[in-house]
Motif scaffolding. Structure first.
Motif, PDB file in Angstrom:
ATOM      1  N   VAL A  39     -23.606  37.546 -22.354  1.00  0.00           N
ATOM      2  CA  VAL A  39     -24.297  38.786 -22.021  1.00  0.00           C
ATOM      3  C   VAL A  39     -25.579  38.886 -22.849  1.00  0.00           C
ATOM      4  CG1 VAL A  39     -24.175  41.313 -22.057  1.00  0.00           C
ATOM      5  CG2 VAL A  39     -22.192  39.973 -21.348  1.00  0.00           C
ATOM      6  N   ALA A  40     -26.657  39.217 -22.188  1.00  0.00           N
ATOM      7  CA  ALA A  40     -27.944  39.401 -22.858  1.00  0.00           C
ATOM      8  C   ALA A  40     -28.109  40.863 -23.259  1.00  0.00           C
ATOM      9  CB  ALA A  40     -29.082  38.993 -21.924  1.00  0.00           C
ATOM     10  N   VAL A  42     -30.946  43.198 -24.208  1.00  0.00           N
ATOM     11  CA  VAL A  42     -32.408  43.276 -24.153  1.00  0.00           C
ATOM     12  C   VAL A  42     -32.816  44.718 -24.419  1.00  0.00           C
ATOM     13  CG1 VAL A  42     -34.463  42.798 -22.760  1.00  0.00           C
ATOM     14  CG2 VAL A  42     -32.376  41.461 -22.398  1.00  0.00           C
ATOM     15  N   THR A 204     -32.071  39.242 -27.140  1.00  0.00           N
ATOM     16  CA  THR A 204     -33.263  38.444 -26.879  1.00  0.00           C
ATOM     17  C   THR A 204     -34.357  39.297 -26.247  1.00  0.00           C
ATOM     18  OG1 THR A 204     -34.112  36.474 -25.728  1.00  0.00           O
ATOM     19  CG2 THR A 204     -32.401  37.734 -24.599  1.00  0.00           C
ATOM     20  N   HIS A 207     -37.072  37.400 -21.351  1.00  0.00           N
ATOM     21  CA  HIS A 207     -36.503  37.885 -20.089  1.00  0.00           C
ATOM     22  C   HIS A 207     -36.084  36.737 -19.175  1.00  0.00           C
ATOM     23  CE1 HIS A 207     -37.178  42.252 -20.534  1.00  0.00           C
ATOM     24  NE2 HIS A 207     -38.195  41.870 -21.304  1.00  0.00           N
ATOM     25  N   ALA A 210     -32.727  35.800 -20.482  1.00  0.00           N
ATOM     26  CA  ALA A 210     -31.795  36.890 -20.187  1.00  0.00           C
ATOM     27  C   ALA A 210     -31.339  36.844 -18.730  1.00  0.00           C
ATOM     28  CB  ALA A 210     -32.446  38.232 -20.496  1.00  0.00           C
ATOM     29  N   ALA A 211     -32.247  36.478 -17.835  1.00  0.00           N
ATOM     30  CA  ALA A 211     -31.925  36.432 -16.409  1.00  0.00           C
ATOM     31  C   ALA A 211     -30.906  35.341 -16.086  1.00  0.00           C
ATOM     32  CB  ALA A 211     -33.198  36.213 -15.591  1.00  0.00           C
ATOM     33  N   ARG A 215     -24.656  38.840 -17.522  1.00  0.00           N
ATOM     34  CA  ARG A 215     -25.052  40.245 -17.395  1.00  0.00           C
ATOM     35  C   ARG A 215     -26.177  40.527 -18.378  1.00  0.00           C
ATOM     36  NH1 ARG A 215     -21.173  44.087 -19.220  1.00  0.00           N
ATOM     37  NH2 ARG A 215     -19.894  42.501 -20.270  1.00  0.00           N
ATOM     38  N   ARG A 216     -26.916  41.616 -18.097  1.00  0.00           N
ATOM     39  CA  ARG A 216     -27.936  42.092 -19.029  1.00  0.00           C
ATOM     40  C   ARG A 216     -27.665  43.557 -19.334  1.00  0.00           C
ATOM     41  NH1 ARG A 216     -33.284  41.028 -15.879  1.00  0.00           N
ATOM     42  NH2 ARG A 216     -31.857  41.461 -14.164  1.00  0.00           N
ATOM     43  N   THR A 218     -28.823  46.985 -22.029  1.00  0.00           N
ATOM     44  CA  THR A 218     -29.813  47.526 -22.944  1.00  0.00           C
ATOM     45  C   THR A 218     -29.229  48.763 -23.606  1.00  0.00           C
ATOM     46  OG1 THR A 218     -32.148  48.164 -23.166  1.00  0.00           O
ATOM     47  CG2 THR A 218     -30.953  49.024 -21.239  1.00  0.00           C
ATOM     48  N   GLU A 226     -26.019  48.831 -18.358  1.00  0.00           N
ATOM     49  CA  GLU A 226     -26.372  47.580 -17.683  1.00  0.00           C
ATOM     50  C   GLU A 226     -27.658  47.743 -16.887  1.00  0.00           C
ATOM     51  OE1 GLU A 226     -23.689  44.984 -15.977  1.00  0.00           O
ATOM     52  OE2 GLU A 226     -21.912  45.701 -17.041  1.00  0.00           O
ATOM     53  N   PHE A 227     -28.377  46.627 -16.766  1.00  0.00           N
ATOM     54  CA  PHE A 227     -29.607  46.631 -15.963  1.00  0.00           C
ATOM     55  C   PHE A 227     -29.234  46.826 -14.496  1.00  0.00           C
ATOM     56  CE2 PHE A 227     -31.591  45.705 -19.675  1.00  0.00           C
ATOM     57  CZ  PHE A 227     -32.791  45.005 -19.637  1.00  0.00           C
TER      58      PHE A 227
END
Length: 227
Positions: A39-40, A42, A204, A207, A210-211, A215-216, A218, A226-227
Motif C-alpha cells: 500500500v502506498a 501518499v 512515497t 506517484h 504509488a500507481a 492501493r493508495r 492519504t 483511499e484515493f
C-alpha cells in the motif's frame, strides 16, 4: 487465498502540544493492511505521514485508539514487549539507508539476525541469499561507501527483512534515487513482498511508483482515506 490482517489501526488519535495549543495530527484514523499487500501512503509533508509510520512501527504510542500487529493489541504492552515485536515482526526502510559504514553489505544484513540470536554462520548464509535475491550477491564484501545509491538501498531492504518480519514499513525508500534506479529498487522490493507474503506500507511522493501498488491512501483531516 485468504490474507491475514497484519496491521490494524482502530480509531487512532495523535496530538502534539505547541505552546498553549494542541496540534491534532491523527483524529480517529482507521487503517488495515493484509499479508502480501503493498500500500502506498501518499501525503504532503506535515499531514501525519511519518507519525502514522511511527505508530504502526510501535515507535510512538497513540493518544487514543489501538494499534494491532497480527491480531495482538499493542498499546498496553510494556516497552520491552513492544521492542521485541519490532525486532521480530517489523522491518524498517528509510530514505537514507543508515548502513554501518565500517561493515560490509553482508555484515550489515547479518547484524539484526545475530542480535536476535542466530549463529554467525547461519546469519551469513541468509544474508548472502538476500543479496542474491536483490541481485547484488557479487557486492556482499563491499562496504556501503563502495556501493551505488541503488545498491545501498537494496542492502537496506535486505537488512529490514533479514529476520523475516511480517510487516515492512518504508519512508520514501526511493526518495534519493534517480527514476531508473528507483524503479529497479521498487521492482526488487515488490518481488520480495509477493514471494514472502510480507505486508508493506510505503510512504512515497513518487506517484508513478504509488500507481503500481495495490492501493493508495492519504491522510485527510487526520483520517486515512483511499484515493
Amino acid at each position: 487465498m485468504k490474507r491475514n490482517v497484519v496491521l490494524k489501526l482502530s480509531g487512532v488519535e495523535r496530538h502534539y502540544g505547541q505552546g498553549d495549543t494542541v496540534l491534532s495530527i491523527l483524529k480517529g484514523a482507521d487503517f488495515t493492511l493484509h499479508s502480501g499487500e503493498i500500500v502506498a501512503l501518499v501525503a504532503p509533508s506535515g499531514t501525519g505521514k511519518s507519525t502514522l509510520l511511527h505508530l504502526a512501527g510501535l515507535l510512538e504510542h497513540p493518544d487514543d485508539g489501538e494499534v494491532s500487529i497480527n491480531g495482538h493489541a499493542c498499546n498496553g504492552l510494556s516497552d520491552d514487549k513492544r521492542t521485541a515485536i519490532r525486532r521480530s515482526e517489523i522491518g524498517f526502510v528509510y530514505q537514507f539507508h543508515h548502513l554501518l559504514p565500517e561493515f560490509s553489505a553482508q555484515e550489515n544484513i547479518m547484524m539484526p539476525q545475530m542480535i536476535s540470536g542466530l549463529a554467525r554462520k547461519e546469519a551469513a548464509v541468509r544474508a548472502q541469499q538476500l543479496l542474491e535475491y536483490m541481485r547484488i550477491g557479487h557486492r556482499g564484501s563491499h562496504r556501503p561507501g563502495e556501493l551505488s545509491g541503488g545498491e545501498q538501498q537494496r542492502v537496506a531492504i535486505a537488512r529490514a527483512v533479514a529476520n523475516a518480519p511480517s510487516l515492512l514499513l518504508a519512508d520514501e525508500p526511493t526518495g534519493n534515487l534517480d527514476p531508473e534506479t528507483a524503479n529497479y529498487v521498487f521492482d526488487a522490493l515488490e518481488a520480495l513482498v509477493r514471494q514472502s507474503g510480507l505486508a508493506a506500507l510505503i510512504a512515497t511522493h513518487n506517484h508513478d511508483l504509488a500507481a503500481r501498488m495495490d492501493r493508495r491512501v492519504t491522510i485527510t483531516d487526520g483520517k486515512v482515506v483511499e484515493f
